[in-house]
Design an enzyme around this catalytic site. Structure first.
Site, short mmCIF file in Angstrom:
data_model
loop_
_atom_site.label_atom_id
_atom_site.label_comp_id
_atom_site.label_asym_id
_atom_site.label_seq_id
_atom_site.Cartn_x
_atom_site.Cartn_y
_atom_site.Cartn_z
N HIS A 38 49.47 -2.24 0.51
CA HIS A 38 49.88 -2.86 -0.75
C HIS A 38 48.88 -2.56 -1.86
O HIS A 38 49.27 -2.29 -3.00
CB HIS A 38 50.03 -4.38 -0.59
CG HIS A 38 51.40 -4.78 -0.15
ND1 HIS A 38 51.81 -4.71 1.16
CD2 HIS A 38 52.48 -5.23 -0.86
CE1 HIS A 38 53.07 -5.11 1.24
NE2 HIS A 38 53.50 -5.43 0.04
N LYS A 103 55.81 -13.81 7.82
CA LYS A 103 55.80 -15.19 8.34
C LYS A 103 54.87 -15.98 7.45
O LYS A 103 53.90 -15.47 6.91
CB LYS A 103 55.33 -15.21 9.79
CG LYS A 103 53.90 -14.71 9.97
CD LYS A 103 53.28 -15.15 11.26
CE LYS A 103 51.95 -14.47 11.52
NZ LYS A 103 50.79 -15.36 11.36
#
Ligand code: SF4
Lengths: 185, 279
Positions: A38, A103
């Protein structure tokens, strides 16, 4: 709470139709990226470079799989905790990404970006890495090979099970802890 | 003095790394099974179903239980009358970790804290040594994942805060962590010692069997009270709601300074992978 089988990349309509709590089985092409990837993706955007995949409708899976055994696309491949990608995610949603899979809780900023750009956040079962890898039919590193488990991979998935945690309409499926019941003020 | 060849240490550590990452301990399975029976919501039941299918598949296929095969954490008790031949014990353990994570096709997750460049062999392992009487080496291995480790905290309470302060800190931490550390979790608590020692106590506490009884009745009562309160938070498996937020609470204590009440809370996910060997 509905059940859907959806194709990836996701269409705008599909993403907007989903509601928190829906069970979805994803099939098609998705991309992996976690912390280091990222950072690099956002550095590329800062420099004005094209990303290694088409953002339009993209589903990004926060995962760093284990090495693939003979005859398998990947090793264990369950979700990692999503909040670490919160500072990058709104930018990717703004460029047309439709979903991320991880999650754990997302920030207010990420949840707002889902509403603004019509995206969703899916949860997969953490710690079910062996099981989830059975839904991954092919994997190809498409960027940052030097990052090893953190490289960006293009995955072909079939009936990959996820749950809509945050939808494009402000819905949130995670429960709020009952502090009072636990005896906390 | 008894002598153990370094190769025996290397092989034992290698085997533990591989086996622990594929085989969920029986006490954890039993506890998951008991808890899953008490859940009523479809979402919670589905999480338990996937967890079970996952550990059965991992055992059958040899795939790791989780893609996060952890940092290798080892607690090593070295007898006064034993000596490792041919290599320094720390090096032998690291070599075992290196081989285990390579041969077992486990993910290597160790990296430089600033550059984030991966060390590529999951070393250095985190090793806590202790000297004990005898001529054996007792090695306990844990594959400690980052997700639950990130939700762990250490704090220095005041003596005046006492048990109510400890209780509040733990409950707030578990509430804040919510779905992040892959609940149902196990909560390891270290109370006392110093700023650096409390977390070691917490980690050791996590190695106890689930559902066992703390030999100190006072601590046993605290563990049961906290577990019940944690589960009243209703976070449930993977944060989807339910009565199983944690599987167990384990407390370890040590004397501390008259001015301090150190507290460490080490959260362990349901993928509680650990194993031990006595050489
Ligand atoms: S917290 Fe545990 S189960 Fe969850 S992803 Fe990390 S290591 Fe796996």
């Amino acid at each position: 709470m509905a059940r859907y089988n959806l194709r990836c990349p996701l269409s705008d309509e599909d993403a907007r139709m989903l509601r928190a709590g829906d069970v979805v089985f994803l099939s098609g092409t998705i991309y992996t990226a976690r912390d280091a990837a990222h950072k690099r993706l956002c550095d590329m955007l800062d420099r004005g470079d094209p990303l290694p995949f088409d953002c339009k409708g993209a589903v990004i899976y926060y995962v760093g799989p284990t090495p693939a055994p003979e005859g398998q696309a990947v090793g264990a491949a369950g979700p990692t905790t999503s909040y670490r990608m919160d500072s990058y995610a709104p930018r990717l949603y703004s460029l047309g990404c439709k979903a991320s899979i991880g999650k754990g809780k997302r920030s207010e900023a990420v949840r707002q970006s889902l509403e603004e750009y019509g995206g969703v956040y899916f949860g997969a079962t953490g710690g079910a890495g062996a099981l989830l890898s059975m839904c991954i039919e092919a994997a190809k590193v498409i960027a940052f090979d030097d990052l090893g488990p953190e490289a960006v991979r293009e995955l072909t998935v079939r009936n990959f099970p996820v749950l809509v945690i945050n939808d494009a309409h402000g819905g949130n499926f995670y429960v709020t802890p009952d502090r009072k019941a636990a005896g906390l003020e | 003095m008894r002598s153990i060849p370094a190769d025996a240490v290397i092989k034992a550590v290698e085997d533990m790394c591989i086996h622990a990452n594929r085989y969920l301990p029986q006490d954890v399975r039993d506890c998951l099974e008991r808890s899953s029976a008490s859940e009523t919501s479809p979402a919670a039941r589905e999480v338990f179903r996937q967890i079970r299918e996952n550990y059965e598949l991992a055992e059958k296929s040899g795939l790791p239980l989780c893609q996060d095969c952890g940092l290798a954490v080892l607690l090593v008790d070295v007898g006064d009358d034993v000596h490792v031949e041919g290599m320094n014990l720390r090096e032998a353990i690291n070599e075992g970790v290196r081989r285990g994570y390579d041969k077992g096709l486990l993910r290597k997750s160790a990296c430089d804290p600033f550059t984030r460049v991966n060390t590529k062999d999951n070393t250095p392992a985190i090793i806590h040594f202790d000297m004990v009487p005898g001529d054996k080496i007792h090695i306990r291995f844990m594959a400690k994942g980052g997700g639950s480790e990130n939700m762990s905290r250490v704090t220095m309470l005041t003596p005046a805060q006492g048990w109510p302060g400890i209780r509040n800190f733990v409950l707030n931490l578990v509430a804040e962590a919510g779905p992040n550390p892959c609940p149902p979790t196990i909560i390891g608590i270290g109370i006392g010692g110093t700023f650096d020692y409390a977390p070691v106590l917490a980690k050791k506490a996590l190695l106890r069997k689930l559902g066992d009884v703390n030999p100190d009745p006072r601590l046993d009562a605290m563990e049961k009270e906290l577990l019940a309160d944690i589960n009243r938070l209703g976070i449930g498996p993977m944060g989807l709601g339910g009565v199983t937020t944690s599987l167990d609470v384990k407390i370890a204590v040590a004397p501390c300074h008259i001015a301090s009440l150190p507290l460490a809370v080490n959260i362990q996910c349901h993928s509680a992978r650990h194993e031990e060997v006595i050489l």
